[in-house]
Structures are given as C-alpha cells and as structure tokens.
Design an enzyme around this catalytic site. Structure first.
Site, PDB file in Angstrom:
ATOM      1  N   ASP A  60      96.833  66.431  18.970  1.00  0.00           N
ATOM      2  CA  ASP A  60      97.692  65.273  18.714  1.00  0.00           C
ATOM      3  C   ASP A  60      97.862  64.421  19.966  1.00  0.00           C
ATOM      4  OD1 ASP A  60      99.907  66.971  16.365  1.00  0.00           O
ATOM      5  OD2 ASP A  60      97.916  66.062  16.157  1.00  0.00           O
ATOM      6  N   GLU A 137      63.944  54.358  25.674  1.00  0.00           N
ATOM      7  CA  GLU A 137      63.830  54.222  24.213  1.00  0.00           C
ATOM      8  C   GLU A 137      65.105  53.671  23.611  1.00  0.00           C
ATOM      9  OE1 GLU A 137      62.680  58.458  23.950  1.00  0.00           O
ATOM     10  OE2 GLU A 137      64.384  58.680  22.598  1.00  0.00           O
ATOM     11  N   LYS A 139      68.465  53.457  21.321  1.00  0.00           N
ATOM     12  CA  LYS A 139      69.487  54.372  20.823  1.00  0.00           C
ATOM     13  C   LYS A 139      69.812  53.943  19.395  1.00  0.00           C
ATOM     14  CE  LYS A 139      73.628  56.839  22.077  1.00  0.00           C
ATOM     15  NZ  LYS A 139      74.212  56.904  20.752  1.00  0.00           N
ATOM     16  N   GLU A 197      66.804  60.689  14.341  1.00  0.00           N
ATOM     17  CA  GLU A 197      67.945  59.955  13.803  1.00  0.00           C
ATOM     18  C   GLU A 197      67.575  59.441  12.416  1.00  0.00           C
ATOM     19  OE1 GLU A 197      70.159  60.238  16.074  1.00  0.00           O
ATOM     20  OE2 GLU A 197      71.786  58.871  15.542  1.00  0.00           O
ATOM     21  N   LYS A 337      75.144  51.740  26.817  1.00  0.00           N
ATOM     22  CA  LYS A 337      75.695  51.162  25.586  1.00  0.00           C
ATOM     23  C   LYS A 337      75.846  49.648  25.723  1.00  0.00           C
ATOM     24  CE  LYS A 337      76.951  54.725  22.908  1.00  0.00           C
ATOM     25  NZ  LYS A 337      78.318  54.845  22.512  1.00  0.00           N
TER      26      LYS A 337
HETATM   27  S1  IVH Z   1      68.432  62.105  22.779  1.00  0.00           S
HETATM   28  C1  IVH Z   1      69.555  65.831  24.621  1.00  0.00           C
HETATM   29  N1  IVH Z   1      67.549  59.786  21.979  1.00  0.00           N
HETATM   30  O1  IVH Z   1      72.792  59.580  20.019  1.00  0.00           O
HETATM   31  C2  IVH Z   1      69.339  64.464  24.150  1.00  0.00           C
HETATM   32  N2  IVH Z   1      69.574  60.588  21.057  1.00  0.00           N
HETATM   33  O2  IVH Z   1      75.256  59.748  21.501  1.00  0.00           O
HETATM   34  C3  IVH Z   1      70.115  64.154  22.959  1.00  0.00           C
HETATM   35  N3  IVH Z   1      70.580  59.080  19.397  1.00  0.00           N
HETATM   36  O3  IVH Z   1      73.423  62.906  19.190  1.00  0.00           O
HETATM   37  C4  IVH Z   1      69.682  63.096  22.135  1.00  0.00           C
HETATM   38  N4  IVH Z   1      69.019  57.550  19.469  1.00  0.00           N
HETATM   39  O4  IVH Z   1      72.024  61.545  17.515  1.00  0.00           O
HETATM   40  C5  IVH Z   1      68.523  60.705  21.864  1.00  0.00           C
HETATM   41  N5  IVH Z   1      66.626  57.765  21.327  1.00  0.00           N
HETATM   42  C6  IVH Z   1      67.593  58.678  21.228  1.00  0.00           C
HETATM   43  C7  IVH Z   1      68.676  58.504  20.350  1.00  0.00           C
HETATM   44  C8  IVH Z   1      69.667  59.481  20.292  1.00  0.00           C
HETATM   45  C9  IVH Z   1      70.156  57.922  18.898  1.00  0.00           C
HETATM   46  C10 IVH Z   1      71.833  59.786  19.013  1.00  0.00           C
HETATM   47  C11 IVH Z   1      71.695  61.256  18.837  1.00  0.00           C
HETATM   48  C12 IVH Z   1      72.735  61.848  19.770  1.00  0.00           C
HETATM   49  C13 IVH Z   1      73.647  60.685  20.008  1.00  0.00           C
HETATM   50  C14 IVH Z   1      74.388  60.817  21.329  1.00  0.00           C
END
Ligand code: IVH
Length: 721
Positions: A60, A137, A139, A197, A337
């Site tokens: 909380d 790459e 996200k 993803e 981000k």
């Molecule tokens: S690498 C150990 N690469 O973002 C590395 N994650 O905020 C872990 N995600 O849980 C992930 N695009 O679901 C990786 N190009 C990308 C990604 C990616 C999206 C997501 C993934 C992760 C989350 C973390």
C-alpha cells in the site's frame, strides 16, 4: 483526410493550449519506473502465484507513493500504470503455471540521451578494454512470451509471469501466424527456449474494437491490451481469429547450440523460420547507437506495431556473461524509453461542432493532459459512428494518443475503471446552433449535416473565417472573432456583403473599434469610439484581397471539395469565373486534378440562387473574377518544368504559401511529402522529419540561396555544387 472538408474540420479541432503542467525530471521518471516495477512484481506474485512477496502495508505504501507522484506529474500516468489497473490484469488465472527453463529478466530503463551515453561508457569500462559491439533493436510494445522447443518441436508457450513462472498458453500460441511448430531440416538443438514479443498490429486495432462493440463486448484501450486480451483466451479459436504477430528478441536455455553473438542467434532463428525483426543493427560506436535512437524516434510510426523505445544489447555472448545480471535485469542490456505518446485522461463530455460545410462533428472534451510535448484537452471523434466504434462513454477514463505532430486521437476506454456512472453519447437530431433538423446528405453517409448553409450562424462564421485564411483571400485582419463579430452585430448576414464593408459599418462591430482619444478627428468619433487599427487594417486588407487570383476566390466560396489544389487547376484551365460557371460536369471533370466528385460539387453549387448572388455581389464590389491573359504564371520562365520540389522548415524570404506559389508559377510541382520521386528538398530553419527523410533517400537538398537559384535558372543555376 479524404477531402478539403476533413482538413478544415481537423483544423477546427486543434487541441487547445492550456497552462503548462509540472514537468517530471529524470529522478521522478526513474522513481516512477522503479515503483511500477516493484508493484507489478508484487501483484504478479500475489495474484498470479499465490505467494506474496511483500506485506500489505508495504504494498500500500508503494502504491500511495506512485499515486502521489502521478498526481504531481500527471504525464507519468501511462495507461499501463499499476494505478490505472483494477482487477482483471492480475486476476487469479485459469491458466496452468509453467516454470520457465531459464528465468526471464526485465530491462533497466534510461530516459535521456545523457543517461544512455553514460550507460554505454560504463558498460564499455566494465569490459576492461574489450571493445563491445552494440546490438540495437526496437522495444516492441507488446507481451513477452517464452516458447520451448524440444527436438525441434514446439512443446510449450507461456506468458512471462513473474519471470520464473508464467501461464501456460500453448494452445493459443499454436494459432499465431509465423510461429514455427517444427523447425525445418535437421541438427537443431535438443532444447531451445525462444523469447519474443507478441503484438497486435496497429492497423487491425480500430476494426477489432468496432467488432467487439458491435457484439456488445467491451473494447480494448490500446493495441497492447488487445494483444494481452487476445492471448489470454480460454478458447484458442478466439486467439486464432485475431491477427496477432510475434517478433523474437532473445533465447533462453539451449542445449546443443553453439553461439558467439546475439545477432548470430537472430540469424540462426531467422533461418529456422522465426519472425525476427529486420530493424536490428550491430554498431561499434556511441555515435551510431545515438543515430539509431534518433532515426527510430522519427520513424516510430512507420511500423506494423507500437514501440516504446530502443533496446541496446552487448552483442558478444561471452561479454554478456562477464557483465552478468542484477536480480531483475541484465547488465548487458538497456532500454532507452521515448517520451510516452499515450496517456490516460478523463472524458468529461462529448460535444459537437458545426463546420464550414455544415458537417456536425462530435469531439471529446477531456481533462487537460500533457502528451508528446503539448497539453491536450480536445480531440475530434469524427462522427457518431466512430464514437460507437471506439466504444467510449462520457465519464470514461480513455487512452489518448498523440503521436509526434499528429492530431490527438482517443484510442479507446479503460473499461476496468468504469464505475457505472458513465453514459452514452447521443448525437443531436437538430443543429445545436440554429435548430435545423440534421440529416446525412446521402443515405449511406456517416456524416450528418446542418442543411441550413445559408443562415446557420455556425456555418457562416466558419465560412467567413475560412475564406479569410491564408489558403483563401488571406485577409489577416479577419480572424474567427472578427467573423463572429461581423455576423453577431448584423453588419453581415452572409459573405455576400464582405467586400462592400465600409468604416461606418465597422463602427457597429465593437472588435473593430476603440475608445476615442482627444487627438482623434471629431468627425470620426461616434458615441465616444473610433475605428481601431484592426478596423482600418481590415478595410485595407479587403481592398488588396479584391485583386487576389481566381483560385483564391474559388477557395473563398467554400464549394465542397474545392481546396487550393482543385481551385488552382480550375483557374488555370478555365481562366474566369464565368467559364467555370457555364462548364458542364464532363468538361470540368477532364481538368487534371479535378475528378467527377469535384466537378459535380461545382456544378451543384452554382445551381443555388443565393450562391450565384454571392459571386455577383463580390464581382460588383470589384473582386477580380478572371485571371489576366496571358496569366502571370505563364509569363515567368518555366524553370521548374517537370520537377517536384518539397519545402520544409521556415525560410526568411518566403512564407510557406509564397514558396509553394513560386514553384508552381515556374511550372514545378510543390509536393507536400518527400518520396523517391522528389527532385529537390529545400530545407529552412527548424525543418521537420522531411529533411531526415530526404537525407535517407539521398535527395538533393537546397538551402534558401539554392532555392532562389533554382527558381531563377532551374537545375542549371545550381552548378556542380
Ligand atoms: S530483451 C534479458 N528486447 O520489454 C533481456 N525485451 O521492459 C530481456 N521487450 O520483458 C528482454 N522488446 O517483454 C528485449 N527488443 C527487445 C524487446 C523487449 C520488447 C520487452 C520484454 C521485456 C520488457 C522489459
């Protein structure tokens, strides 16, 4: 935007600028991200796994801190924030738990270029002289999945869960196009854990919501929620009916597979038929990483899916191992981000706007919220049908999206946050301004209109305002308030008398007068007031406007679908208002850039007696109704014949319109977007993404001097430089 009318409607509904909200700094963003992660993990453990990781009081406390932070900095309140979710996202699930072979880690975030540069330098240092290659790459904003292949066959698909244990969604994963069920050829590893993803393609999102609403089901707030909702279905047939896609971003446990680099893993996975992103890039320097970040920041909307940032990974797997991980994230990867482009806000009301051509447009009135750099309180909802399709109710918390410079859009409601007080929007049956019964023009039309174009005050104001705009007669002293004042005072009853206005009439419009001073000539003073500078300017502007070329007069008439482009084409082909007025639909339609629809609209417009009266009154007041022959345009040397030129950014010697005109007058095409077919791109101050695109396409780029030389002498004037 399908027509000029749409463009005007969009302009009418530009977001209002409201006072700045407090700006969240990096510390706040970090704290927010930390709190959200801790709460998410705790929720996952509590609801999903039945094994609480913290006390209720501790939980909380974190939630309260997050709420406080979001109250102070509302822009941090993203649709996915734990404060915005109730119940369903973490309901105890019916899905069986699956323990991942290797734990799925999360990613640490950075929010600025400085932080990213620091991370790159630190990681470089930690490697003690071994130069890293950076794998950059996208996200992807979707849902993580973990796929397990044994002996080359897909045996399990699971959600991320808390990283150790996820939910078994194998039957659903089987239905997703592009995920291989068996690996081709032979010699594949005994065990292979593939991570990626799952996303819902942006293109299909609006249609999905529309079909859900039609079936009486709640719509999704954004494509990410649509992906989650589509994946966590008990009935795999439902998942199969949704256009879900996956992109691979890593591998977990593997046996019988020797790999040296992460990018090599992607190559191998591509060969085995896995969907891997084509957008990754391995680079060697900080500069190149930053270029990648900048490029995809500009192009983030050119993709099939949403992205919320860039992931940078150390490519070498030995180096990854040496760097190791913290308890939640690897030290060899970081997520940069981008500023959020989606936020939640309250939909306070849905009101309607009556446009220049009578189209009645519902628009959302929202609690002001900062998104993608500006504060937004309004967004068009286009028509009643769109309101239904989106499934939004007045009182809903809605997801608002503003992608860069793009017009803000309400994506959908956060159904979980409804409390029962929300109500449906009802489209008015009568014009809210003049009371006339509204109707669609044709039965099949989604738009409804106020048919009282002659005297509906809303339409009159919009028409006057629009005819004075820089796309029309360019009457600077006549803005929206001026248009309203002229009509409200009764000085004008429609646009017919505009060019007859004199000082006596303007004295009856408070906006164009001021309190008299002693120094004012007594014969000009009426009831203690005289014409203001704005009033004098309007009279002068009107005199100048009478000499505007024919195409601007045509635009000023507000004929449906006739914007600057069609008007220029008609003016050039026919030369005079009389010739246009007496031309047949067929004749008009053969004009380049003028099709059947515009031709019919023109002919129909002239059948209305009061429309003809407007033209006649204007002509009688001295408005030029024909271009001189041979026209000015033809008398200039046609230096740009056959060339397409795009201007971006501001120039010192040209306005946006005059630059366009200069190109057209010399036989060129003034294009609005950059493509391979563009011959020259003129780049002024503060250019937009067009300049970057021009560089990408390696097009010839000119500064203002180069532009002037091009206008004067064509490509030859540019010489070798
Ligand atoms: S690498 C150990 N690469 O973002 C590395 N994650 O905020 C872990 N995600 O849980 C992930 N695009 O679901 C990786 N190009 C990308 C990604 C990616 C999206 C997501 C993934 C992760 C989350 C973390």
């Amino acid at each position: 935007m399908s027509s000029e009318d749409d463009q005007i409607a969009a302009e009418e509904l530009q977001p209002e600028e409201t006072p700045e909200l407090a700006e969240a700094g990096l510390d706040e963003q970090h704290r927010w991200s930390e709190l959200a992660d801790q709460i998410n993990d705790a929720q996952e453990a509590y609801y999903g796994l039945d094994s609480p990781t913290m006390s209720d009081a501790e939980y909380d406390g974190l939630m309260r801190e997050l709420e406080e932070l979001e109250k102070q900095f509302p822009q941090l309140r993203t649709p996915d924030s734990p404060t915005q979710r109730v119940g369903s996202a973490h309901r105890v699930t019916d899905f069986a738990p699956v323990t991942h072979v290797q734990r799925l880690l999360s990613l640490d975030d950075v929010f600025s270029i400085d932080e990213l540069t620091d991370w790159l330098a630190r990681t470089d240092r930690l490697l003690g002289g071994r130069k890293p290659s950076w794998l950059c790459e996208l996200k992807i904003d979707g849902l993580a999945v973990d796929l397990v292949y044994r002996g080359g066959r897909l045996v399990s698909g699971a959600t991320r869960g808390d990283g150790r244990v996820g939910e078994d969604i194998t039957p659903n994963v089987w239905t997703i196009a592009g995920i291989p069920h068996t690996l081709p050829g032979s010699g594949h590893p005994e065990l292979l854990e593939v991570r990626g993803e799952i996303f819902f393609p942006i293109e299909g999102f609006a249609d999905l919501n529309a079909s859900l609403v039609e079936a009486g089901k709640p719509p999704f707030a954004n494509p990410r929620n649509a992906a989650a909702g589509s994946l966590r279905q008990k009935n795999p047939a439902v998942t199969a009916s949704r256009p879900l896609r996956m992109l691979v971003h890593g591998i977990g446990a593997h046996e019988g597979l020797a790999l040296e680099r992460q990018s090599q893993a992607y190559e191998v996975l591509t060969d085995w038929g896995f969907p891997t992103s084509q957008a990754y890039q391995v680079v060697g320097s900080t500069r190149e990483v930053l270029d990648y970040v900048a490029y995809h920041g500009e192009h983030r909307h050119d993709l099939l899916h949403e992205i919320d940032g860039i992931v940078v990974k150390v490519d070498d797997l030995d180096q990854q191992e040496d760097l190791g991980t913290t308890s939640r994230a690897p030290r060899w990867a970081i997520a940069f981000k981008y500023p959020p482009e989606e936020v939640n806000t309250k939909l306070l009301d849905i009101q309607v706007n009556v446009g220049r051509t009578g189209r009645v447009t519902p628009f959302a009135v929202m609690e002001p919220v900062k998104v993608a750099g500006s504060t937004v309180a309004r967004a068009t909802l286009h028509n009643a049908w769109e309101v239904k399709r989106k499934g939004v109710l007045i009182g809903d918390t809605v997801v608002l999206r503003k992608a860069g410079d793009v017009i803000p859009e309400v994506l959908g409601p956060v159904v979980d946050l409804r409390d029962g007080s929300e109500r449906e929007f009802e489209m008015p049956t009568h014009c809210p301004v003049c009371g006339t019964k509204l109707r669609p023009e044709r039965e099949s039309d989604k738009d409804i209109r106020c048919p009282n174009s002659k005297s509906c005050p809303a339409q009159l104001t919009e028409r006057l305002f629009s005819l004075a705009s820089r796309h029309g007669f360019d009457i600077e002293a006549l803005g929206w308030e001026g248009a309203r004042g002229l009509l409200a005072s009764g000085v004008l009853t429609n646009e017919a008398g505009l060019f007859d206005l004199d000082a006596d009439q303007l004295m009856r419009v408070p906006l164009y007068t001021r309190t008299a001073k002693k120094s004012d000539p007594p014969e000009q003073v009426v009831d203690g007031r005289v014409l203001s500078a704005g009033g004098h300017k309007l009279l002068a502007n009107l005199e100048t406007a009478k000499q505007q070329p024919l195409w601007r007069v045509l635009v000023g008439l507000s004929i449906r679908h006739v914007g600057p482009t069609a008007a220029r084409a008609l003016a050039e082909r026919f030369g005079s208002m009389d010739a246009i007025r007496s031309a047949s639909v067929d004749d008009l339609a053969t004009t380049e850039g003028v099709g059947q629809i515009i031709a019919e609209a023109v002919v129909e417009w002239f059948t209305e007696p009061w429309h003809r009266e407007v033209v006649e009154r204007w002509a009688a007041s001295g408005v030029r109704m024909a271009d001189e022959q041979p026209s000015d345009e033809k008398s200039l040397p046609q230096t740009l014949e056959g060339l397409s030129v795009v201007v971006t950014g501001s120039l010192t010697g040209f306005t946006r319109d005059s630059a366009k005109e200069a190109i057209i007058e010399r036989g060129g095409k003034a294009a609005s977007s950059v493509s391979k077919k563009t011959d020259y791109v003129v780049v002024g101050d503060s250019p937009g993404s067009k300049a970057t695109k021009a560089e990408d396409l390696k097009l010839p780029i000119l500064d203002e001097d180069g532009f002037v030389r091009l206008l004067e002498s064509g490509p030859a004037g540019l010489g070798k430089a």
